[in-house]
Design a protein around this motif. Structure first.
Motif, short mmCIF file in Angstrom:
data_model
loop_
_atom_site.label_atom_id
_atom_site.label_comp_id
_atom_site.label_asym_id
_atom_site.label_seq_id
_atom_site.Cartn_x
_atom_site.Cartn_y
_atom_site.Cartn_z
N ILE A 1 -44.55 -56.76 60.97
CA ILE A 1 -44.79 -57.41 59.68
C ILE A 1 -44.50 -58.90 59.76
N ALA A 2 -43.47 -59.28 60.51
CA ALA A 2 -43.13 -60.70 60.65
C ALA A 2 -44.22 -61.47 61.38
N CYS A 3 -44.78 -60.88 62.41
CA CYS A 3 -45.77 -61.58 63.23
C CYS A 3 -47.16 -61.63 62.59
N TRP A 4 -47.55 -60.56 61.91
CA TRP A 4 -48.94 -60.43 61.47
C TRP A 4 -49.42 -61.61 60.63
N SER B 1 -22.17 -55.75 41.02
CA SER B 1 -22.92 -56.02 39.80
C SER B 1 -23.62 -57.38 39.88
N GLU B 2 -23.23 -58.18 40.87
CA GLU B 2 -23.85 -59.49 41.06
C GLU B 2 -25.09 -59.36 41.94
N PRO B 3 -26.16 -60.05 41.62
CA PRO B 3 -27.37 -59.99 42.46
C PRO B 3 -27.09 -60.47 43.88
N MET B 4 -27.84 -59.93 44.82
CA MET B 4 -27.81 -60.38 46.20
C MET B 4 -28.93 -61.39 46.39
N VAL B 5 -28.57 -62.58 46.83
CA VAL B 5 -29.55 -63.64 47.05
C VAL B 5 -29.67 -63.88 48.54
N ILE B 6 -30.91 -63.83 49.06
CA ILE B 6 -31.13 -63.97 50.50
C ILE B 6 -32.30 -64.91 50.74
N PHE B 7 -32.07 -65.90 51.60
CA PHE B 7 -33.17 -66.73 52.08
C PHE B 7 -33.26 -66.59 53.59
N GLU B 8 -34.30 -67.15 54.17
CA GLU B 8 -34.72 -66.99 55.57
C GLU B 8 -35.37 -65.61 55.75
N THR B 9 -36.61 -65.62 56.18
CA THR B 9 -37.39 -64.39 56.19
C THR B 9 -36.86 -63.32 57.14
N GLY B 10 -36.30 -63.74 58.26
CA GLY B 10 -35.72 -62.74 59.15
C GLY B 10 -34.59 -61.98 58.47
N ALA B 11 -33.73 -62.71 57.77
CA ALA B 11 -32.62 -62.08 57.05
C ALA B 11 -33.14 -61.20 55.92
N ILE B 12 -34.19 -61.66 55.22
CA ILE B 12 -34.74 -60.86 54.12
C ILE B 12 -35.32 -59.55 54.65
N LEU B 13 -36.08 -59.62 55.74
CA LEU B 13 -36.67 -58.40 56.30
C LEU B 13 -35.59 -57.43 56.78
N HIS C 1 -45.93 -64.26 52.68
CA HIS C 1 -46.65 -63.00 52.77
C HIS C 1 -45.92 -61.96 53.62
N LYS C 2 -45.08 -62.39 54.54
CA LYS C 2 -44.25 -61.42 55.27
C LYS C 2 -43.49 -60.53 54.29
N ILE C 3 -42.88 -61.17 53.30
CA ILE C 3 -41.97 -60.44 52.42
C ILE C 3 -42.74 -59.60 51.41
N SER C 4 -43.82 -60.12 50.85
CA SER C 4 -44.60 -59.30 49.92
C SER C 4 -45.22 -58.09 50.63
N ILE C 5 -45.62 -58.25 51.88
CA ILE C 5 -46.13 -57.10 52.64
C ILE C 5 -45.02 -56.07 52.83
N ALA C 6 -43.83 -56.51 53.22
CA ALA C 6 -42.72 -55.57 53.42
C ALA C 6 -42.38 -54.85 52.13
N ALA D 1 -50.90 -51.34 52.04
CA ALA D 1 -49.81 -52.22 51.63
C ALA D 1 -50.01 -53.63 52.14
N VAL D 2 -50.59 -53.76 53.33
CA VAL D 2 -50.87 -55.08 53.88
C VAL D 2 -51.99 -55.75 53.09
#
Length: 239
Positions: free
Chosen positions: A164-167, A65-77, A13-18, A199-200
């Motif tokens: 957003i990360a904490c909420w 042209s290549e997609p950017m793939v990111i895991f770990e929520t801190g990095a995504i935010l 939910h951190k990421i969908s909120i962002a 948005a939240v």
């Protein structure tokens, strides 16, 4: 377009909120971790740590042209803030204040509150020491956040990825019988003010988190297969 591989957890939910706050278009690709979706080869190709969420940006800031793939929520935010120039201050002093509170969440709030949830709601063998340790740590973190919010409306500067990360994690506290309205008035005020953001409201239930409706300290009884996927043999099997 962005693909969000996700689950109805605080981290998801951190990421969908962002994404909702930033007004970015995205596709939700849901996973059911109770049946082992997190071990699908297509997810392991994106995140070898087999955790969710994972973000795939088909229009990356790199211009590739290549997609950017990111895991770990801190990095995504951080990536989303960099991509849009929003939800993170440009002034270095405020920016690093926000970054340190983001790191507080990803290094302390999530992992240690997660342990409280595990030993209260999931552990098959009662472990009083573990329950006490992690509940006390969760309360200590609330006191830290309460003190930080004494003289300001948000954790650092304006509303940011740190908030957003904490909420979503503080949203879970009632499940372990910690109630902000009783003991942490400033933190409760912060929580309610963020909760009211449109948005939240949308992002917190992109995948409906029915678990938030459970009573405090509700014991989750998992069948053998579900237990194995989350905490047992399947979780730790070499792949």
């Amino acid at each position: 377009m962005i693909d969000l591989h996700t689950v109805p957890t605080p981290n998801g939910h951190k990421i969908s909120i962002a994404l909702e706050e930033l007004g970015l278009e995205y596709n939700v690709i849901p996973y059911d971790i109770s049946v082992g979706d997190q071990f699908k080869p297509e997810l392991l190709a994106l995140n070898p740590n087999n955790k969710l969420p994972v973000l795939v940006d088909h229009d990356p800031i790199s211009g590739s042209s290549e997609p950017m793939v990111i895991f770990e929520t801190g990095a995504i935010l951080l990536y989303l803030a960099e991509k849009t120039g929003k939800l993170m201050a440009q002034d270095p002093a405020t920016r690093f204040q926000q970054l340190q509170w983001l790191m507080f969440q990803v290094s302390s709030v999530g992992p240690l509150q997660g342990q409280a949830h595990h030993f209260i709601r999931y552990a098959r063998v009662p472990q009083d020491y573990a329950r006490e340790r992690y509940v006390n740590e969760s309360l200590r973190q609330c006191r830290v956040l309460e003190a930080q919010l004494q003289q300001q409306d948000y954790l650092a500067g304006d509303y940011s990825i740190a908030d957003i990360a904490c909420w979503p994690w503080l949203r879970c506290l009632s499940l372990i019988d910690i109630h902000l309205d009783k003991d942490f008035p400033r933190l409760h005020h912060w929580f309610k003010r963020i909760e009211e953001r449109p948005a939240v409201q949308k992002g917190k239930d992109v995948i409906h988190g029915w678990v938030y409706q459970l009573p405090p300290n509700f014991k989750m009884e998992l069948d053998e297969k579900t237990w194995s996927y989350s905490f047992g043999e399947e979780q730790y099997r070499q792949r």
